[in-house]
Scaffold this active site. Structure first.
Site, PDB file in Angstrom:
ATOM      1  N   LYS A  13       0.869  -1.097   0.045  1.00 22.86           N
ATOM      2  CA  LYS A  13      -0.024  -0.113   0.037  1.00 22.86           C
ATOM      3  C   LYS A  13       0.900   1.177   0.191  1.00 22.86           C
ATOM      4  CE  LYS A  13      -2.167  -1.339   3.900  1.00 22.86           C
ATOM      5  NZ  LYS A  13      -1.341  -2.409   4.016  1.00 22.86           N
ATOM      6  N   ARG A  80     -10.203  -0.058   8.018  1.00 17.71           N
ATOM      7  CA  ARG A  80      -9.629  -1.280   8.294  1.00 17.71           C
ATOM      8  C   ARG A  80     -10.893  -2.184   8.727  1.00 17.71           C
ATOM      9  NH1 ARG A  80      -4.250   0.102   8.697  1.00 17.71           N
ATOM     10  NH2 ARG A  80      -3.105  -1.697   8.809  1.00 17.71           N
ATOM     11  N   ARG A 112      11.871  -4.908   5.565  1.00 20.64           N
ATOM     12  CA  ARG A 112      11.560  -3.572   5.171  1.00 20.64           C
ATOM     13  C   ARG A 112      12.403  -2.651   6.005  1.00 20.64           C
ATOM     14  NH1 ARG A 112       5.710  -1.674   5.656  1.00 20.64           N
ATOM     15  NH2 ARG A 112       5.731  -2.632   7.439  1.00 20.64           N
ATOM     16  N   ARG A 145      10.758  -0.790  11.571  1.00 16.77           N
ATOM     17  CA  ARG A 145       9.503  -0.634  12.262  1.00 16.77           C
ATOM     18  C   ARG A 145       9.352  -1.360  13.404  1.00 16.77           C
ATOM     19  NH1 ARG A 145       4.380   0.582   8.173  1.00 16.77           N
ATOM     20  NH2 ARG A 145       3.381  -0.752   9.869  1.00 16.77           N
ATOM     21  N   ARG A 156      -0.767  -9.223  13.348  1.00 10.88           N
ATOM     22  CA  ARG A 156      -1.095  -8.130  12.123  1.00 10.88           C
ATOM     23  C   ARG A 156      -1.945  -8.944  11.225  1.00 10.88           C
ATOM     24  NH1 ARG A 156       4.150  -5.326  10.599  1.00 10.88           N
ATOM     25  NH2 ARG A 156       2.782  -3.917   9.169  1.00 10.88           N
TER      26      ARG A 156
HETATM   27  P1  AP5 Z   1       4.736  -1.489   1.959  1.00  8.60           P
HETATM   28  O1  AP5 Z   1       4.688  -0.721   0.786  1.00  8.60           O
HETATM   29  O2  AP5 Z   1       5.538  -0.901   3.102  1.00  8.60           O
HETATM   30  O3  AP5 Z   1       3.364  -2.281   2.561  1.00  8.60           O
HETATM   31  P2  AP5 Z   1       2.155  -1.829   3.013  1.00  8.60           P
HETATM   32  O4  AP5 Z   1       0.904  -2.522   2.537  1.00  8.60           O
HETATM   33  O5  AP5 Z   1       2.136  -0.188   3.241  1.00  8.60           O
HETATM   34  O6  AP5 Z   1       2.560  -2.505   4.639  1.00  8.60           O
HETATM   35  P3  AP5 Z   1       2.188  -1.751   5.922  1.00  8.60           P
HETATM   36  O7  AP5 Z   1       3.245  -2.709   7.034  1.00  8.60           O
HETATM   37  O8  AP5 Z   1       2.675  -0.391   6.189  1.00  8.60           O
HETATM   38  O9  AP5 Z   1       0.673  -2.028   6.418  1.00  8.60           O
HETATM   39  P4  AP5 Z   1       0.012  -1.853   7.694  1.00  8.60           P
HETATM   40  O10 AP5 Z   1      -1.400  -1.939   7.095  1.00  8.60           O
HETATM   41  O11 AP5 Z   1       0.565  -3.321   8.391  1.00  8.60           O
HETATM   42  O12 AP5 Z   1       0.525  -0.876   8.588  1.00  8.60           O
HETATM   43  P5  AP5 Z   1       0.064   0.578   8.654  1.00  8.60           P
HETATM   44  O13 AP5 Z   1       1.241   1.513   8.617  1.00  8.60           O
HETATM   45  O14 AP5 Z   1      -1.185   0.980   7.638  1.00  8.60           O
HETATM   46  O15 AP5 Z   1       5.795  -2.811   1.563  1.00  8.60           O
HETATM   47  C1  AP5 Z   1       6.275  -3.781   2.482  1.00  8.60           C
HETATM   48  C2  AP5 Z   1       7.710  -3.996   2.080  1.00  8.60           C
HETATM   49  O16 AP5 Z   1       7.664  -4.814   0.832  1.00  8.60           O
HETATM   50  C3  AP5 Z   1       8.585  -2.681   1.724  1.00  8.60           C
HETATM   51  O17 AP5 Z   1       9.927  -3.191   2.441  1.00  8.60           O
HETATM   52  C4  AP5 Z   1       8.478  -2.638   0.369  1.00  8.60           C
HETATM   53  O18 AP5 Z   1       9.921  -2.341  -0.304  1.00  8.60           O
HETATM   54  C5  AP5 Z   1       8.455  -4.000  -0.287  1.00  8.60           C
HETATM   55  N1  AP5 Z   1       7.561  -4.112  -1.471  1.00  8.60           N
HETATM   56  C6  AP5 Z   1       6.497  -3.403  -1.665  1.00  8.60           C
HETATM   57  N2  AP5 Z   1       5.938  -3.607  -2.860  1.00  8.60           N
HETATM   58  C7  AP5 Z   1       6.689  -4.856  -3.203  1.00  8.60           C
HETATM   59  C8  AP5 Z   1       6.860  -5.539  -4.541  1.00  8.60           C
HETATM   60  N3  AP5 Z   1       5.746  -5.323  -5.461  1.00  8.60           N
HETATM   61  N4  AP5 Z   1       8.035  -6.438  -4.510  1.00  8.60           N
HETATM   62  C9  AP5 Z   1       8.836  -6.563  -3.796  1.00  8.60           C
HETATM   63  N5  AP5 Z   1       8.908  -5.773  -2.542  1.00  8.60           N
HETATM   64  C10 AP5 Z   1       7.897  -4.845  -2.312  1.00  8.60           C
HETATM   65  O19 AP5 Z   1      -0.546   0.567  10.161  1.00  8.60           O
HETATM   66  C11 AP5 Z   1       0.248   0.382  11.267  1.00  8.60           C
HETATM   67  C12 AP5 Z   1      -0.501   0.314  12.323  1.00  8.60           C
HETATM   68  O20 AP5 Z   1      -1.385   1.241  12.738  1.00  8.60           O
HETATM   69  C13 AP5 Z   1      -1.645  -0.830  12.333  1.00  8.60           C
HETATM   70  O21 AP5 Z   1      -1.112  -2.064  12.865  1.00  8.60           O
HETATM   71  C14 AP5 Z   1      -2.716  -0.498  13.589  1.00  8.60           C
HETATM   72  O22 AP5 Z   1      -2.070  -0.587  14.784  1.00  8.60           O
HETATM   73  C15 AP5 Z   1      -2.567   0.987  13.376  1.00  8.60           C
HETATM   74  N6  AP5 Z   1      -3.616   1.481  12.420  1.00  8.60           N
HETATM   75  C16 AP5 Z   1      -3.333   2.096  11.291  1.00  8.60           C
HETATM   76  N7  AP5 Z   1      -4.534   2.644  10.587  1.00  8.60           N
HETATM   77  C17 AP5 Z   1      -5.432   2.109  11.648  1.00  8.60           C
HETATM   78  C18 AP5 Z   1      -7.038   2.246  11.462  1.00  8.60           C
HETATM   79  N8  AP5 Z   1      -7.362   2.540  10.174  1.00  8.60           N
HETATM   80  N9  AP5 Z   1      -7.690   1.572  12.220  1.00  8.60           N
HETATM   81  C19 AP5 Z   1      -6.945   0.987  13.348  1.00  8.60           C
HETATM   82  N10 AP5 Z   1      -5.717   1.125  13.400  1.00  8.60           N
HETATM   83  C20 AP5 Z   1      -5.084   1.743  12.575  1.00  8.60           C
HETATM   84 MG    MG Z   2       2.395   1.062   4.787  1.00  9.05          MG
END
Ligand code: AP5
Ligand code: MG
Length: 199
Positions: A13, A80, A112, A145, A156
């Site tokens: 994402k 979410r 990552r 992270r 997660r």
């Molecule tokens: P990356 O692009 O970073 O993936 P991502 O989908 O953004 O993963 P996140 O871990 O950020 O998602 P998340 O939903 O767990 O965390 P968030 O920050 O939203 O890619 C991942 C890795 O793969 C990178 O190293 C990248 O380089 C590599 N990669 C990407 N694409 C690739 C490809 N095509 N090929 C090869 N490699 C690739 O949320 C964090 C926390 O916040 C949650 O756990 C929760 O506690 C809280 N939170 C956030 N939003 C809410 C909400 N709406 N409600 C409640 N709690 C919330």
């Molecule tokens: Mg992310």
């Protein structure tokens, strides 16, 4: 244009949001990034355990933020839950669902690294930085992270399947879901997205 990014942790994402924000010149709103910037220890605790912040808090935060956006947005990490999705029904959006297997997610997350300063995203094998521990774009420090540890990644994923995956059927029923296979390279995935926009 309003775009919602839906997908498991590590589905890409944030990586695709960076590209889309540049391409369409609209802001990338990542609820994860917003929460990681919080100085509230209670929030940091929730993040480090891989749990969700409450719907009420998240809905208030996002509604305030979206009210400022008049020319569209890319929403990454929200909604979410069904309650969160219901809360932003008044913003017609295209929902890009990044489809990926859990095993691939585990590899992506454990390798990552993220820039502390500009939030740019790297991967030690797939997208290594030019200089170890230093951001190519701004020279900031790259760190792992706190929620990218194996046991937290597993939690997660568990919560994702329980609470977030039902949104796939929710948006499919609404007619706004666009499924994007997310197991190719970031460039391949981006091309697939543009193709689905007819670009
Ligand atoms: P990356 O692009 O970073 O993936 P991502 O989908 O953004 O993963 P996140 O871990 O950020 O998602 P998340 O939903 O767990 O965390 P968030 O920050 O939203 O890619 C991942 C890795 O793969 C990178 O190293 C990248 O380089 C590599 N990669 C990407 N694409 C690739 C490809 N095509 N090929 C090869 N490699 C690739 O949320 C964090 C926390 O916040 C949650 O756990 C929760 O506690 C809280 N939170 C956030 N939003 C809410 C909400 N709406 N409600 C409640 N709690 C919330
Ligand atoms: Mg992310």
């Amino acid at each position: 244009m309003n775009i919602i990014l839906l997908g498991a942790p590590g589905s890409g994402k944030g990586t695709q949001a960076e590209k889309l924000a540049k391409y369409f010149d609209i802001p990338h709103i990542s609820t994860g990034d917003i929460l990681r910037n919080s100085t509230d220890p209670r929030i940091q605790n929730i993040l480090s355990e891989g749990k969700f912040v409450s719907d009420d808090e998240m809905i208030e935060l996002v509604k305030k933020r979206l009210a400022k956006e008049k020319n569209g947005f890319i929403l990454d990490g929200f909604p979410r839950t069904i309650a969160q999705a219901d809360a932003i029904k008044s913003y017609p959006s295209k929902v890009l669902y990044f489809k990926i297997d859990d095993e691939l997610v585990k590899n992506r997350l454990s390798l990552r690294r993220t820039c502390n300063s500009c939030k740019a995203i790297y991967h030690l094998e797939n997208k290594p930085p030019l200089h170890e521990s230093k951001c190519d774009l701004c020279g900031g420090i790259l760190t792992q992270r706190q929620d990218d540890k194996d046991v937290v990644i597993a939690e997660r994923l568990r919560i994702y399947h329980e609470k977030t995956a039902p949104l796939i059927a929710y948006y499919a029923k609404e007619g706004s879901l666009v499924e994007i296979p997310s197991d190719g390279t970031p460039e391949e995935t981006f091309k697939k997205i543009l193709a689905r926009f007819g670009l």
